[in-house]
Write an enzyme that holds these catalytic residues in place. Sequence first.
Site, PDB file in Angstrom:
ATOM      1  N   TYR A   1      -3.074 -19.428  49.434  1.00  0.00           N
ATOM      2  CA  TYR A   1      -3.189 -19.156  50.291  1.00  0.00           C
ATOM      3  C   TYR A   1      -2.122 -19.090  51.732  1.00  0.00           C
ATOM      4  CZ  TYR A   1      -6.583 -16.707  53.203  1.00  0.00           C
ATOM      5  OH  TYR A   1      -8.093 -15.469  54.120  1.00  0.00           O
TER       6      TYR A   1
ATOM      7  N   GLU B   1       3.824 -14.233  55.889  1.00  0.00           N
ATOM      8  CA  GLU B   1       3.774 -12.894  56.639  1.00  0.00           C
ATOM      9  C   GLU B   1       3.609 -12.981  58.636  1.00  0.00           C
ATOM     10  OE1 GLU B   1      -0.726 -12.466  55.497  1.00  0.00           O
ATOM     11  OE2 GLU B   1      -0.631 -12.287  53.455  1.00  0.00           O
TER      12      GLU B   1
END
Length: 245
Positions: free
Chosen positions: A167, A174
Amino acid sequence: MVCRRSQELASCATGEIAQFSSFSTNMEDQEKQRNLTDKKSTVWLVIAVGLVRAYLAKGSYHSLYYSIEKPLKFFQTGALLEILHCALGIVPSSVVLTAFQVMSRVFLTWAVTHSVKEVQSEDSVLLFVVAWTITEIIRYSFYTFSLLNHLPYLIKWARYTLFIVLYPMGVSGELLTIYAALPFVRQSGLYSISLPNKYNFSFDYYTFLILVMISYIPIFPQLYFHMLHQRRKVLSHTEEHKKPE
């Protein structure tokens, strides 16, 4: 008496038919769920194989994005249907969490990586693609084995443990990709609308991307700690069942 007995038999028969019909419907629904999760797991396996083959051919992890660009765009856009699947109960996930995850990935795939060609060779792109791929393969394997009522502990453990690394890895990729896109967006004025215009409306895509990055600050910890809570609950429950009585 004969009439009453006939009514009772008819009622019993109707009840059995209804139970059988309900059982058949449940079996059909489970079969549909298995087929759907199998297909989605296969989709991400295709991307994983594409990455591995490209790496072996090039001997480098740089610019591997180009080897899986088309399937990633196609499959990630198709993931919008997953929001509907969650709403209908076909896939056992939260509609809100799924919608946030899918929309953010579609946005990053098209509005950032596709639109700003200069970032496609960035290592940060590979970072989030690898994180997405491993996460989804594990997730849909978990769903598939759960529907088969034969869930190996290793897959359950991976589902509720590897996110601890994957995660943050995905989010880092990103954010770094969006950050890398900022100078090019500002220079080109991509998707920006300036005044004056007949609609008397302005939009600065550069500022919008900065706001998107800032939005990760309150959202990421909430989702991350939610998953940690789920991990403690699920794995501790499993350990209790493993203890000998």
